[in-house]
Design a protein around this motif. Structure first.
Motif, PDB file in Angstrom:
ATOM      1  N   ASP A   1     -12.582 -15.769  14.002  1.00 62.89           N
ATOM      2  CA  ASP A   1     -12.302 -16.476  15.250  1.00 62.89           C
ATOM      3  C   ASP A   1     -12.071 -15.515  16.408  1.00 62.89           C
ATOM      4  OD1 ASP A   1     -12.466 -19.026  14.046  1.00 62.89           O
ATOM      5  OD2 ASP A   1     -10.416 -18.830  13.285  1.00 62.89           O
ATOM      6  N   ARG A   2     -12.307 -14.235  16.156  1.00 64.09           N
ATOM      7  CA  ARG A   2     -12.157 -13.144  17.139  1.00 64.09           C
ATOM      8  C   ARG A   2     -10.702 -12.907  17.518  1.00 64.09           C
ATOM      9  NH1 ARG A   2     -16.563 -11.104  15.589  1.00 64.09           N
ATOM     10  NH2 ARG A   2     -16.286  -9.506  17.210  1.00 64.09           N
ATOM     11  N   ASN A   3      -9.781 -13.274  16.633  1.00 64.91           N
ATOM     12  CA  ASN A   3      -8.384 -12.908  16.818  1.00 64.91           C
ATOM     13  C   ASN A   3      -8.163 -11.498  16.298  1.00 64.91           C
ATOM     14  OD1 ASN A   3      -7.483 -15.498  17.800  1.00 64.91           O
ATOM     15  ND2 ASN A   3      -7.673 -16.249  15.707  1.00 64.91           N
ATOM     16  N   ILE A   4      -7.256 -10.762  16.914  1.00 59.83           N
ATOM     17  CA  ILE A   4      -6.932  -9.403  16.492  1.00 59.83           C
ATOM     18  C   ILE A   4      -5.622  -9.419  15.722  1.00 59.83           C
ATOM     19  CG2 ILE A   4      -6.393  -7.060  17.265  1.00 59.83           C
ATOM     20  CD1 ILE A   4      -8.118  -7.641  19.758  1.00 59.83           C
ATOM     21  N   LEU A   5      -5.652  -8.913  14.508  1.00 57.32           N
ATOM     22  CA  LEU A   5      -4.487  -8.895  13.630  1.00 57.32           C
ATOM     23  C   LEU A   5      -4.197  -7.468  13.187  1.00 57.32           C
ATOM     24  CD1 LEU A   5      -5.468 -11.955  11.390  1.00 57.32           C
ATOM     25  CD2 LEU A   5      -3.937 -11.976  13.362  1.00 57.32           C
ATOM     26  N   LEU A   6      -2.937  -7.105  13.152  1.00 64.98           N
ATOM     27  CA  LEU A   6      -2.525  -5.764  12.747  1.00 64.98           C
ATOM     28  C   LEU A   6      -2.295  -5.665  11.247  1.00 64.98           C
ATOM     29  CD1 LEU A   6       0.022  -4.788  15.553  1.00 64.98           C
ATOM     30  CD2 LEU A   6      -2.096  -3.581  15.011  1.00 64.98           C
ATOM     31  N   ASP A   7      -2.488  -4.445  10.735  1.00 64.83           N
ATOM     32  CA  ASP A   7      -2.096  -4.090   9.370  1.00 64.83           C
ATOM     33  C   ASP A   7      -2.615  -5.083   8.327  1.00 64.83           C
ATOM     34  OD1 ASP A   7      -0.880  -2.378   7.586  1.00 64.83           O
ATOM     35  OD2 ASP A   7       1.120  -3.235   7.835  1.00 64.83           O
ATOM     36  N   PRO A   8      -3.927  -5.338   8.286  1.00 67.12           N
ATOM     37  CA  PRO A   8      -4.461  -6.345   7.373  1.00 67.12           C
ATOM     38  C   PRO A   8      -4.355  -5.933   5.903  1.00 67.12           C
ATOM     39  CG  PRO A   8      -6.253  -5.129   8.385  1.00 67.12           C
ATOM     40  CD  PRO A   8      -4.991  -4.699   9.078  1.00 67.12           C
TER      41      PRO A   8
ATOM     42  N   THR B   1       0.848  -1.193   0.000  1.00 67.52           N
ATOM     43  CA  THR B   1       0.000   0.000   0.000  1.00 67.52           C
ATOM     44  C   THR B   1       0.882   1.241   0.000  1.00 67.52           C
ATOM     45  OG1 THR B   1      -1.745  -1.155   1.223  1.00 67.52           O
ATOM     46  CG2 THR B   1      -1.790   1.253   1.261  1.00 67.52           C
ATOM     47  N   THR B   2       0.662   2.123  -0.968  1.00 65.26           N
ATOM     48  CA  THR B   2       1.505   3.313  -1.120  1.00 65.26           C
ATOM     49  C   THR B   2       0.647   4.551  -1.313  1.00 65.26           C
ATOM     50  OG1 THR B   2       3.263   2.004  -2.161  1.00 65.26           O
ATOM     51  CG2 THR B   2       3.360   4.385  -2.468  1.00 65.26           C
ATOM     52  N   VAL B   3       0.974   5.605  -0.564  1.00 63.63           N
ATOM     53  CA  VAL B   3       0.254   6.880  -0.655  1.00 63.63           C
ATOM     54  C   VAL B   3       1.267   8.012  -0.770  1.00 63.63           C
ATOM     55  CG1 VAL B   3      -1.298   8.486   0.526  1.00 63.63           C
ATOM     56  CG2 VAL B   3      -1.694   6.017   0.691  1.00 63.63           C
ATOM     57  N   LEU B   4       1.015   8.916  -1.705  1.00 70.01           N
ATOM     58  CA  LEU B   4       1.845  10.106  -1.888  1.00 70.01           C
ATOM     59  C   LEU B   4       1.104  11.296  -1.294  1.00 70.01           C
ATOM     60  CD1 LEU B   4       4.368  11.457  -3.178  1.00 70.01           C
ATOM     61  CD2 LEU B   4       3.018  11.706  -5.278  1.00 70.01           C
ATOM     62  N   ALA B   5       1.770  12.040  -0.405  1.00 67.98           N
ATOM     63  CA  ALA B   5       1.140  13.182   0.268  1.00 67.98           C
ATOM     64  C   ALA B   5       1.880  14.463  -0.057  1.00 67.98           C
ATOM     65  CB  ALA B   5       1.114  12.966   1.775  1.00 67.98           C
ATOM     66  N   ALA B   6       1.120  15.551  -0.225  1.00 65.58           N
ATOM     67  CA  ALA B   6       1.701  16.866  -0.466  1.00 65.58           C
ATOM     68  C   ALA B   6       1.013  17.884   0.431  1.00 65.58           C
ATOM     69  CB  ALA B   6       1.538  17.263  -1.933  1.00 65.58           C
ATOM     70  N   VAL B   7       1.793  18.815   0.981  1.00 66.05           N
ATOM     71  CA  VAL B   7       1.258  19.858   1.852  1.00 66.05           C
ATOM     72  C   VAL B   7       1.525  21.223   1.218  1.00 66.05           C
ATOM     73  CG1 VAL B   7       1.466  20.997   4.092  1.00 66.05           C
ATOM     74  CG2 VAL B   7       1.512  18.508   3.953  1.00 66.05           C
ATOM     75  N   TYR B   8       0.487  22.038   1.142  1.00 66.66           N
ATOM     76  CA  TYR B   8       0.601  23.387   0.606  1.00 66.66           C
ATOM     77  C   TYR B   8       0.219  24.376   1.705  1.00 66.66           C
ATOM     78  CZ  TYR B   8       0.478  20.961  -3.915  1.00 66.66           C
ATOM     79  OH  TYR B   8       0.739  20.121  -4.968  1.00 66.66           O
ATOM     80  N   GLY B   9       1.107  25.317   1.999  1.00 61.68           N
ATOM     81  CA  GLY B   9       0.781  26.335   2.984  1.00 61.68           C
ATOM     82  C   GLY B   9       1.780  26.378   4.121  1.00 61.68           C
TER      83      GLY B   9
ATOM     84  N   GLY C   1      -4.531  -2.781   1.258  1.00 63.41           N
ATOM     85  CA  GLY C   1      -5.047  -2.946   2.610  1.00 63.41           C
ATOM     86  C   GLY C   1      -4.508  -1.915   3.579  1.00 63.41           C
ATOM     87  N   SER C   2      -5.264  -1.662   4.665  1.00 59.09           N
ATOM     88  CA  SER C   2      -4.894  -0.683   5.692  1.00 59.09           C
ATOM     89  C   SER C   2      -4.609   0.686   5.077  1.00 59.09           C
ATOM     90  CB  SER C   2      -3.682  -1.180   6.494  1.00 59.09           C
ATOM     91  OG  SER C   2      -3.944  -2.423   7.107  1.00 59.09           O
ATOM     92  N   LEU C   3      -5.442   1.068   4.112  1.00 56.98           N
ATOM     93  CA  LEU C   3      -5.200   2.303   3.362  1.00 56.98           C
ATOM     94  C   LEU C   3      -5.286   3.543   4.240  1.00 56.98           C
ATOM     95  CD1 LEU C   3      -4.753   3.812   0.694  1.00 56.98           C
ATOM     96  CD2 LEU C   3      -7.230   3.736   0.335  1.00 56.98           C
ATOM     97  N   LEU C   4      -6.264   3.602   5.128  1.00 56.46           N
ATOM     98  CA  LEU C   4      -6.454   4.807   5.934  1.00 56.46           C
ATOM     99  C   LEU C   4      -5.242   5.067   6.829  1.00 56.46           C
ATOM    100  CD1 LEU C   4      -8.062   7.190   6.926  1.00 56.46           C
ATOM    101  CD2 LEU C   4      -9.424   5.637   8.358  1.00 56.46           C
TER     102      LEU C   4
ATOM    103  N   GLY D   1      -0.983   6.347  12.043  1.00 54.92           N
ATOM    104  CA  GLY D   1      -2.198   5.573  11.860  1.00 54.92           C
ATOM    105  C   GLY D   1      -1.900   4.087  11.986  1.00 54.92           C
ATOM    106  N   ILE D   2      -2.776   3.369  12.677  1.00 53.88           N
ATOM    107  CA  ILE D   2      -2.640   1.922  12.831  1.00 53.88           C
ATOM    108  C   ILE D   2      -3.993   1.286  12.536  1.00 53.88           C
ATOM    109  CG2 ILE D   2      -2.174   0.015  14.401  1.00 53.88           C
ATOM    110  CD1 ILE D   2       0.318   1.398  14.138  1.00 53.88           C
ATOM    111  N   THR D   3      -4.002   0.286  11.659  1.00 51.94           N
ATOM    112  CA  THR D   3      -5.229  -0.459  11.364  1.00 51.94           C
ATOM    113  C   THR D   3      -5.112  -1.874  11.930  1.00 51.94           C
ATOM    114  OG1 THR D   3      -5.645   0.778   9.324  1.00 51.94           O
ATOM    115  CG2 THR D   3      -6.730  -1.345   9.532  1.00 51.94           C
ATOM    116  N   CYS D   4      -6.179  -2.339  12.531  1.00 54.99           N
ATOM    117  CA  CYS D   4      -6.234  -3.733  12.962  1.00 54.99           C
ATOM    118  C   CYS D   4      -7.579  -4.312  12.567  1.00 54.99           C
ATOM    119  CB  CYS D   4      -5.994  -3.867  14.465  1.00 54.99           C
ATOM    120  SG  CYS D   4      -7.335  -3.228  15.504  1.00 54.99           S
ATOM    121  N   MET D   5      -7.681  -5.633  12.610  1.00 51.49           N
ATOM    122  CA  MET D   5      -8.935  -6.305  12.271  1.00 51.49           C
ATOM    123  C   MET D   5      -9.217  -7.400  13.289  1.00 51.49           C
ATOM    124  SD  MET D   5      -7.999  -8.940   9.172  1.00 51.49           S
ATOM    125  CE  MET D   5      -9.153 -10.204   9.721  1.00 51.49           C
ATOM    126  N   ILE D   6     -10.488  -7.746  13.399  1.00 51.19           N
ATOM    127  CA  ILE D   6     -10.920  -8.888  14.198  1.00 51.19           C
ATOM    128  C   ILE D   6     -11.429  -9.933  13.219  1.00 51.19           C
ATOM    129  CG2 ILE D   6     -12.478  -9.689  15.996  1.00 51.19           C
ATOM    130  CD1 ILE D   6     -12.613  -6.776  16.994  1.00 51.19           C
TER     131      ILE D   6
END
Length: 222
Positions: free
Chosen positions: A147-154, A37-45, A112-115, A139-144
């Motif tokens: 089987d109700r297991n918690i996994l990071l960065d899906p 997953t790749t995001v390019l960010a730019a800030v103006y101001g 995945g885990s785009l946000l 930012g950190i994304t996790c999922m359940i």
């Protein structure tokens, strides 16, 4: 280019990397990658703002999220709101009244885990622009899973099969939650477990930030 990986049993973050200053026109820019997953960010101001959007005691902060193809949908607008709220909670906008700060995010690839990747790219671009901030954030994304297991960065495939997907933005000072985005069903106890796991994982991303900035400035001083 810098890279790092973090891990722990059932609590893995995909390898991530970041590159600053890829764009010449913005005041700050960064390309952040987590797995594929790749995001390019730019800030103006800070820059001039339209009179209709002018706020007399602080800067107007806008976030624009552009999908890989097509026009922004409701999903992008929802992500924009969380990213904007996170930025407003950390950027010292009161130091630049009657001005405009705009964060533009371009999705290069979504695996995945785009946000969470968008949040990390935004933070890196704000730092590259030299804007004053109370703290940095990640930012950190996790999922359940079923089987109700918690996994990071899906990944995208994992998210489709998840019972719930939760994304947190976390500040670097107190590891406090700044904003939260959720999809699916979960219990209060599961939410608390997700918070604890993501707060712990955030330490690894903040260490990556420190290492990245340290290497960058050591090169400037050579």
């Amino acid at each position: 280019m810098a890279a790092a990986a973090a891990g722990g049993e059932m609590q893995l973050l995909r390898p991530f990397c970041c590159e600053h200053g890829l764009l010449s026109r913005p005041d700050g820019s960064a390309c952040f990658t987590q797995g594929d997953t790749t995001v390019l960010a730019a800030v103006y101001g800070p820059a001039e703002v339209k009179v209709s959007k002018e706020i007399f005691d602080k800067a107007t902060l806008d976030v624009l999220l552009k999908p890989k193809v097509g026009l922004p949908s409701v999903a992008e607008k929802s992500k924009e709101q969380m990213i904007r709220n996170t930025c407003e909670a950390t950027v010292l906008t009161a130091l630049h009244p009657r001005s405009s700060i705009t964060v533009v995010l371009q999705v290069i690839h979504d695996s995945g885990s785009l946000l969470s990747c968008c949040l990390n790219a935004a933070c890196m671009a704000l730092m590259d622009a030299g804007l004053p901030m109370k703290s940095v954030f990640c930012g950190i994304t996790c999922m359940i899973d079923s089987d109700r297991n918690i996994l990071l960065d899906p990944t995208t495939t994992m998210e489709k099969e998840a019972a719930a997907v939760l994304t947190f933005s976390i500040d670097s000072v107190e590891k406090q939650l700044l904003t939260l985005s959720t999809k699916g069903s979960y219990s209060v106890e599961e939410l608390q477990q997700c918070v604890a796991i993501c707060q712990k994982a955030a330490e690894k991303i903040f260490q990556f930030y420190r290492d990245l900035v340290g290497r960058r400035y050591s090169k400037l001083n050579e």
